[in-house]
Design a protein around this motif. Sequence first.
Motif, PDB file in Angstrom:
ATOM      1  N   GLY A 124       0.831  -1.195   0.000  1.00 26.21           N
ATOM      2  CA  GLY A 124       0.000   0.000   0.000  1.00 26.21           C
ATOM      3  C   GLY A 124       0.867   1.247   0.000  1.00 26.21           C
ATOM      4  N   ASN A 125       0.724   2.079   1.030  1.00 28.55           N
ATOM      5  CA  ASN A 125       1.508   3.313   1.124  1.00 28.55           C
ATOM      6  C   ASN A 125       2.893   3.101   1.705  1.00 28.55           C
ATOM      7  OD1 ASN A 125      -0.265   5.627   0.254  1.00 28.55           O
ATOM      8  ND2 ASN A 125      -1.621   4.657   1.733  1.00 28.55           N
ATOM      9  N   LEU A 126       3.139   1.907   2.234  1.00 29.65           N
ATOM     10  CA  LEU A 126       4.451   1.619   2.792  1.00 29.65           C
ATOM     11  C   LEU A 126       5.400   1.145   1.688  1.00 29.65           C
ATOM     12  CD1 LEU A 126       6.290   1.232   5.302  1.00 29.65           C
ATOM     13  CD2 LEU A 126       5.484  -1.149   5.348  1.00 29.65           C
ATOM     14  N   LYS A 127       6.562   1.737   1.631  1.00 32.74           N
ATOM     15  CA  LYS A 127       7.570   1.319   0.649  1.00 32.74           C
ATOM     16  C   LYS A 127       8.922   1.265   1.347  1.00 32.74           C
ATOM     17  CE  LYS A 127       7.025   2.091  -3.586  1.00 32.74           C
ATOM     18  NZ  LYS A 127       6.809   2.644  -4.945  1.00 32.74           N
ATOM     19  N   GLU A 154      -2.497  -5.673   6.329  1.00 29.79           N
ATOM     20  CA  GLU A 154      -3.230  -4.664   7.094  1.00 29.79           C
ATOM     21  C   GLU A 154      -2.378  -3.462   7.470  1.00 29.79           C
ATOM     22  OE1 GLU A 154      -4.917  -8.716   7.689  1.00 29.79           O
ATOM     23  OE2 GLU A 154      -2.938  -7.834   7.948  1.00 29.79           O
ATOM     24  N   ILE A 155      -1.102  -3.489   7.127  1.00 23.96           N
ATOM     25  CA  ILE A 155      -0.218  -2.375   7.475  1.00 23.96           C
ATOM     26  C   ILE A 155      -0.719  -1.060   6.886  1.00 23.96           C
ATOM     27  CG2 ILE A 155       1.343  -2.651   5.493  1.00 23.96           C
ATOM     28  CD1 ILE A 155       2.454  -1.817   9.071  1.00 23.96           C
ATOM     29  N   ASP A 156      -1.407  -1.144   5.737  1.00 20.68           N
ATOM     30  CA  ASP A 156      -1.920   0.080   5.114  1.00 20.68           C
ATOM     31  C   ASP A 156      -3.053   0.675   5.943  1.00 20.68           C
ATOM     32  OD1 ASP A 156      -1.214   1.727   2.958  1.00 20.68           O
ATOM     33  OD2 ASP A 156      -3.046   1.201   1.886  1.00 20.68           O
ATOM     34  N   ASP A 157      -3.870  -0.187   6.574  1.00 26.64           N
ATOM     35  CA  ASP A 157      -4.915   0.310   7.479  1.00 26.64           C
ATOM     36  C   ASP A 157      -4.282   1.058   8.643  1.00 26.64           C
ATOM     37  OD1 ASP A 157      -6.895  -0.833   5.922  1.00 26.64           O
ATOM     38  OD2 ASP A 157      -6.887  -2.710   7.056  1.00 26.64           O
ATOM     39  N   LEU A 158      -3.183   0.515   9.141  1.00 28.41           N
ATOM     40  CA  LEU A 158      -2.478   1.154  10.244  1.00 28.41           C
ATOM     41  C   LEU A 158      -1.994   2.544   9.846  1.00 28.41           C
ATOM     42  CD1 LEU A 158      -0.949   1.313  12.938  1.00 28.41           C
ATOM     43  CD2 LEU A 158       0.904   0.026  11.864  1.00 28.41           C
ATOM     44  N   LEU A 159      -1.410   2.652   8.671  1.00 31.54           N
ATOM     45  CA  LEU A 159      -0.905   3.948   8.214  1.00 31.54           C
ATOM     46  C   LEU A 159      -2.032   4.963   8.051  1.00 31.54           C
ATOM     47  CD1 LEU A 159       1.728   2.785   5.563  1.00 31.54           C
ATOM     48  CD2 LEU A 159       2.108   3.461   7.939  1.00 31.54           C
ATOM     49  N   ASP A 160      -3.180   4.500   7.542  1.00 35.72           N
ATOM     50  CA  ASP A 160      -4.334   5.395   7.399  1.00 35.72           C
ATOM     51  C   ASP A 160      -4.807   5.881   8.766  1.00 35.72           C
ATOM     52  OD1 ASP A 160      -4.383   5.265   4.649  1.00 35.72           O
ATOM     53  OD2 ASP A 160      -5.823   3.612   4.587  1.00 35.72           O
ATOM     54  N   ASN A 161      -4.836   4.955   9.732  1.00 39.03           N
ATOM     55  CA  ASN A 161      -5.267   5.320  11.078  1.00 39.03           C
ATOM     56  C   ASN A 161      -4.316   6.314  11.731  1.00 39.03           C
ATOM     57  OD1 ASN A 161      -7.483   3.661  10.881  1.00 39.03           O
ATOM     58  ND2 ASN A 161      -6.483   1.920  11.876  1.00 39.03           N
ATOM     59  N   LEU A 162      -3.031   6.079  11.559  1.00 39.15           N
ATOM     60  CA  LEU A 162      -2.037   6.980  12.140  1.00 39.15           C
ATOM     61  C   LEU A 162      -2.119   8.369  11.503  1.00 39.15           C
ATOM     62  CD1 LEU A 162       1.054   4.611  12.419  1.00 39.15           C
ATOM     63  CD2 LEU A 162      -0.356   5.504  14.294  1.00 39.15           C
ATOM     64  N   ASN A 163      -2.361   8.401  10.217  1.00 42.98           N
ATOM     65  CA  ASN A 163      -2.487   9.682   9.520  1.00 42.98           C
ATOM     66  C   ASN A 163      -3.710  10.447  10.031  1.00 42.98           C
ATOM     67  OD1 ASN A 163      -1.704  11.543   7.259  1.00 42.98           O
ATOM     68  ND2 ASN A 163      -3.744  10.979   6.549  1.00 42.98           N
ATOM     69  N   ALA A 164      -4.813   9.721  10.205  1.00 45.72           N
ATOM     70  CA  ALA A 164      -6.034  10.352  10.717  1.00 45.72           C
ATOM     71  C   ALA A 164      -5.823  10.867  12.132  1.00 45.72           C
ATOM     72  CB  ALA A 164      -7.193   9.361  10.671  1.00 45.72           C
ATOM     73  N   TYR A 165      -5.127  10.058  12.956  1.00 50.39           N
ATOM     74  CA  TYR A 165      -4.853  10.478  14.337  1.00 50.39           C
ATOM     75  C   TYR A 165      -3.972  11.721  14.368  1.00 50.39           C
ATOM     76  CZ  TYR A 165      -2.886  10.404  19.040  1.00 50.39           C
ATOM     77  OH  TYR A 165      -2.470  10.758  20.303  1.00 50.39           O
ATOM     78  N   ARG A 166      -2.964  11.746  13.522  1.00 55.16           N
ATOM     79  CA  ARG A 166      -2.053  12.897  13.485  1.00 55.16           C
ATOM     80  C   ARG A 166      -2.807  14.180  13.146  1.00 55.16           C
ATOM     81  NH1 ARG A 166       2.428  12.854   8.917  1.00 55.16           N
ATOM     82  NH2 ARG A 166       0.514  13.175   7.712  1.00 55.16           N
ATOM     83  N   ASP A 167      -3.805  14.073  12.263  1.00 56.68           N
ATOM     84  CA  ASP A 167      -4.580  15.256  11.865  1.00 56.68           C
ATOM     85  C   ASP A 167      -5.438  15.799  13.009  1.00 56.68           C
ATOM     86  OD1 ASP A 167      -3.506  15.168   9.329  1.00 56.68           O
ATOM     87  OD2 ASP A 167      -5.207  14.086   8.449  1.00 56.68           O
ATOM     88  N   THR A 168      -5.707  14.957  14.020  1.00 53.03           N
ATOM     89  CA  THR A 168      -6.538  15.421  15.149  1.00 53.03           C
ATOM     90  C   THR A 168      -5.713  16.078  16.248  1.00 53.03           C
ATOM     91  OG1 THR A 168      -6.387  13.336  16.407  1.00 53.03           O
ATOM     92  CG2 THR A 168      -8.124  13.494  14.727  1.00 53.03           C
ATOM     93  N   LEU A 169      -4.409  15.943  16.175  1.00 58.83           N
ATOM     94  CA  LEU A 169      -3.549  16.467  17.231  1.00 58.83           C
ATOM     95  C   LEU A 169      -3.491  17.987  17.219  1.00 58.83           C
ATOM     96  CD1 LEU A 169      -0.526  13.989  17.012  1.00 58.83           C
ATOM     97  CD2 LEU A 169      -2.338  14.038  18.754  1.00 58.83           C
ATOM     98  N   LYS A 170      -3.568  18.541  18.398  1.00 58.50           N
ATOM     99  CA  LYS A 170      -3.423  19.992  18.573  1.00 58.50           C
ATOM    100  C   LYS A 170      -2.091  20.255  19.266  1.00 58.50           C
ATOM    101  CE  LYS A 170      -7.634  20.361  17.062  1.00 58.50           C
ATOM    102  NZ  LYS A 170      -7.896  20.814  15.676  1.00 58.50           N
TER     103      LYS A 170
END
Length: 201
Positions: A124-127, A154-170
């Motif tokens: 997926g997005n991991l290279k 499932e590593i790509d699901d993990l990356l998507d989740n981490l990206n979404a979490y990062r966007d919520t950080l203040k």
Amino acid sequence: MNHLYPIFLKVHELNVLLIGGGNVGTEKLQFLLKSSPNAQVTAVSREFSQDFLDLASTTDTVTVIEDVYHEKYLGGKHIVIAATDDKLVNRQVRDEAKERFLLVNVADTPDLCDFYLGGIVTKGNLKIAISTNGKSPTAAKRLRQLLEEVLPEEIDDLLDNLNAYRDTLKGDFEYKVKAMNEITEGLVKKGEIKNLAYNKS
């Protein structure tokens, strides 16, 4: 010691010149298109194998030119790959490309290369790029196969989740780095990658 500096190039936005249309040229083109299906490639060769032509026909970003190599083909290029069965031609390509400050790879001649086409693992997005410093492409291939088996899909699901979490950080950059370090700490622990992948944010 391996002093190579790894980078990931957007070859769909760069112009690659590939000299050679035989078995080695086909291998180089296959490598480029596997990593970047829309790689912008101009291939020049006196003749092309059917395998090369079949591969080139799978995308409209590869231009095939039946001609002997000439310096004029270096114009407008960013990266050059010499993959002919003629060492003198390969050397000529390298020397003329270097005069233009272009990055060059000469097949099976590490001493004439600015960069190597190493083994690449894609999930997926991991290279992940693998280099043996030009010592053993076969070893790089085996390591690639191993990592492809070990890394879960499932590593790509993990990356998507981490990206979404990062966007919520203040907060400031330092805070965000600390927060991401804490949540990704489990990635280095055996068996944790797959578990984290299922932890939807």
